[in-house]
Design a protein around this motif. Structure first.
Motif, short mmCIF file in Angstrom:
data_model
loop_
_atom_site.label_atom_id
_atom_site.label_comp_id
_atom_site.label_asym_id
_atom_site.label_seq_id
_atom_site.Cartn_x
_atom_site.Cartn_y
_atom_site.Cartn_z
N HIS A 173 9.28 -8.05 -5.34
CA HIS A 173 8.10 -8.72 -5.91
C HIS A 173 6.90 -8.78 -4.97
O HIS A 173 6.26 -9.82 -4.84
CB HIS A 173 8.47 -10.14 -6.36
CG HIS A 173 9.65 -10.16 -7.29
ND1 HIS A 173 9.58 -9.71 -8.58
CD2 HIS A 173 10.94 -10.51 -7.09
CE1 HIS A 173 10.77 -9.79 -9.13
NE2 HIS A 173 11.62 -10.27 -8.26
N CYS A 230 4.64 -7.86 -15.26
CA CYS A 230 4.41 -7.01 -14.09
C CYS A 230 2.95 -6.56 -14.12
O CYS A 230 2.36 -6.45 -15.18
CB CYS A 230 5.27 -5.77 -14.16
SG CYS A 230 6.94 -5.99 -13.55
N ILE A 231 2.40 -6.20 -12.94
CA ILE A 231 1.06 -5.63 -12.98
C ILE A 231 1.11 -4.14 -13.32
O ILE A 231 0.10 -3.52 -13.58
CB ILE A 231 0.26 -5.80 -11.66
CG1 ILE A 231 1.12 -5.47 -10.48
CG2 ILE A 231 -0.38 -7.14 -11.57
CD1 ILE A 231 0.76 -4.22 -9.82
N SER A 232 2.29 -3.56 -13.26
CA SER A 232 2.42 -2.16 -13.63
C SER A 232 3.00 -2.09 -15.03
O SER A 232 3.46 -3.09 -15.55
CB SER A 232 3.36 -1.46 -12.67
OG SER A 232 4.63 -2.03 -12.83
N CYS A 249 13.70 -5.07 -7.02
CA CYS A 249 12.30 -5.39 -6.72
C CYS A 249 12.18 -6.60 -5.80
O CYS A 249 12.80 -7.63 -6.02
CB CYS A 249 11.55 -5.68 -8.03
SG CYS A 249 9.84 -6.02 -7.70
N GLY A 283 7.26 -2.68 -15.33
CA GLY A 283 8.17 -2.54 -14.19
C GLY A 283 8.24 -1.16 -13.57
O GLY A 283 8.90 -0.96 -12.57
S1 SF4 Z 1 6.41 -5.43 -7.51
FE1 SF4 Z 1 8.14 -5.71 -8.96
S2 SF4 Z 1 7.54 -7.52 -10.23
FE2 SF4 Z 1 5.71 -6.73 -9.16
S3 SF4 Z 1 4.71 -5.31 -10.59
FE3 SF4 Z 1 6.05 -4.08 -9.27
S4 SF4 Z 1 8.00 -4.00 -10.40
FE4 SF4 Z 1 6.82 -5.65 -11.31
#
Ligand code: SF4
Length: 419
Positions: A195, A170-172, A193, A175
């Motif tokens: 995505h 994940c970029i965060s 999510c 999650g």
């Molecule tokens: S949108 Fe969903 S897959 Fe993308 S960083 Fe956020 S939690 Fe993770």
């Protein structure tokens, strides 16, 4: 040196069985409630019983995932859920919330508690806190280096550490992200999510509505949040030495083919290392296998140090896919060498296929002597879900898989991304 557990996703009963057959020591599953994967085909209680029985009779473990971030309304239902699942005999339950941990401790004190990556475990202090609160295992955040993991191991006195070795990032922080909530109303912290981090973004200045500017100079778009997939197949010795007790593969919504291939590759690489740790070296053959499943470009994530911009994919959000699953073997006659195949994709007599099986290397063979369910000779298996029989060149087993595809000739350039 203790062999780590290989932990695989069991997104459905069939995927759980596939993971166990292809070499997982343990599988994590979601029940119908409280699991952070609403898109996975979560298990009913009867399926959970069958999955537990399948795994336990083969000496494997099953962990139940209950790692949503609960609101008040969820707690009472969770308490009833624990009453329902505690007699089933799970080997552990994953939670991320102290309130839920407290309920498990009171209602099912014998059930080992694992703290989900969703709790963002990034230091030994929080790991010790969870240990003190009754957890036997902490799943570490993906944002840690192996050096940091080794320090946590040293300071947490036998606490089991689980860490992701393969799969999506994940970029965060693990999650904990509101992007999906904000943009689609679907809450990633409740398992829904959408995505949006994989979407294509542009820039718009407020007084010029409708005029979009590329953020990154590329004609295919700007995928500014799109992380590469984690792949640590080339670093088994370092993972073991850092003190990780459970190597976790991400992907409860991935296919059976994905689970079989990825679990098989890590099983063989881990076993190879433990057969001869001093003489071990990574030869790339299992990376070759991992390139045969649908994936984003691979990287080593945070494990070898903080990733720079090369940890993201800016040019596309699509998966790389070189191979297709053609069918799954549902029966095999040892005397005649004839296998029965539940077909997943069209294929023809004379085509070159690869066959993977649990516990043995894949082999290549030409499709031949194909017959339909009525015993008539056919040259093409036309629709998905048709049952066909065909001759196998080598013994196979129920659960073997037929695949078709070809890697690019220069696939070895991928090595540099995972070393
Ligand atoms: S949108 Fe969903 S897959 Fe993308 S960083 Fe956020 S939690 Fe993770």
């Amino acid at each position: 040196m203790e062999k780590p557990e290989l932990l695989a996703p069991g997104g459905s009963l069939e995927k759980l069985k596939t993971a166990v057959m292809y070499g997982a020591d343990a599988v994590y599953v979601g029940g119908e409630a409280f699991s952070l994967r609403t898109a996975a085909e979560n298990f009913s209680t009867d399926e959970l019983k069958e999955g537990l029985d399948f795994a336990h009779t083969r000496g494997k473990k099953v962990y139940l995932t209950a790692n949503i971030l609960p609101h008040n309304k969820d707690l009472e239902a969770f308490s009833e859920y624990i009453d329902e699942i505690s007699p089933l005999g799970f080997d552990g339950i994953l939670v991320s919330d102290p309130g839920m941990l407290d309920i498990v401790r009171r209602k099912a004190p014998e059930l080992p508690i694992h703290i989900s990556t969703q709790a963002n475990n990034i230091n030994y202090g929080s790991a010790l806190f969870w240990k003190g609160a009754g957890a036997s295992r902490v799943v570490l955040a993906r944002e840690l280096s192996l050096e940091e993991i080794a320090q946590i191991h040293e300071k947490t006195d036998g606490l089991e550490l689980e860490a992701f070795v393969h799969g999506a990032m994940c970029i965060s922080y693990s999650g904990r992200c509101l992007l999906s909530n904000y943009m689609t109303g679907r809450d990633s912290n409740q398992g829904s999510c959408a995505h949006p981090c994989r979407w294509n973004y542009t820039l718009m200045e407020q007084t010029r509505p409708g005029e979009f500017f590329d953020i990154f100079e590329n004609e295919r778009g700007s995928f500014i949040f799109n992380s590469k997939d984690l792949c640590m197949i080339a670093h088994i010795p370092e993972l073991v030495k850092s003190g990780i007790t459970s190597f976790k593969i991400e992907g409860r919504v991935k296919t059976e083919f994905y689970v079989a291939t990825v679990v098989g590759a890590y099983r063989r690489e881990i076993d190879k290392y433990f057969e001869n740790p001093e003489g071990y070296s990574f030869d790339g053959s299992e990376l070759r296998e991992l390139l045969k499943v649908s994936h984003r470009p691979y990287s080593t994530g945070f494990c070898l140090g903080k990733p720079d911009s090369s940890g993201q994919v800016y040019t596309s959000s699509s998966y790389i896919r070189h191979y297709d699953l053609i069918g799954i073997v549902t029966d095999y006659d040892e005397e005649t060498g004839i296998m029965t195949v539940s077909q997943r994709n069209r294929f023809f007599t004379g085509e070159e296929l690869e066959i993977i099986s649990p516990g043995r290397p894949f082999f290549t063979q030409i499709a031949k002597e194909m017959k339909n369910a009525d015993g008539e000779t056919i040259n093409v298996a036309p629709h998905a879900a048709m049952t066909v029989t065909m001759k196998a060149d080598r013994p196979v087993v129920k659960g073997s898989m037929l695949r078709r595809g070809r890697l690019p000739d220069d696939w070895e350039v991928e090595l540099k991304n995972v070393l």
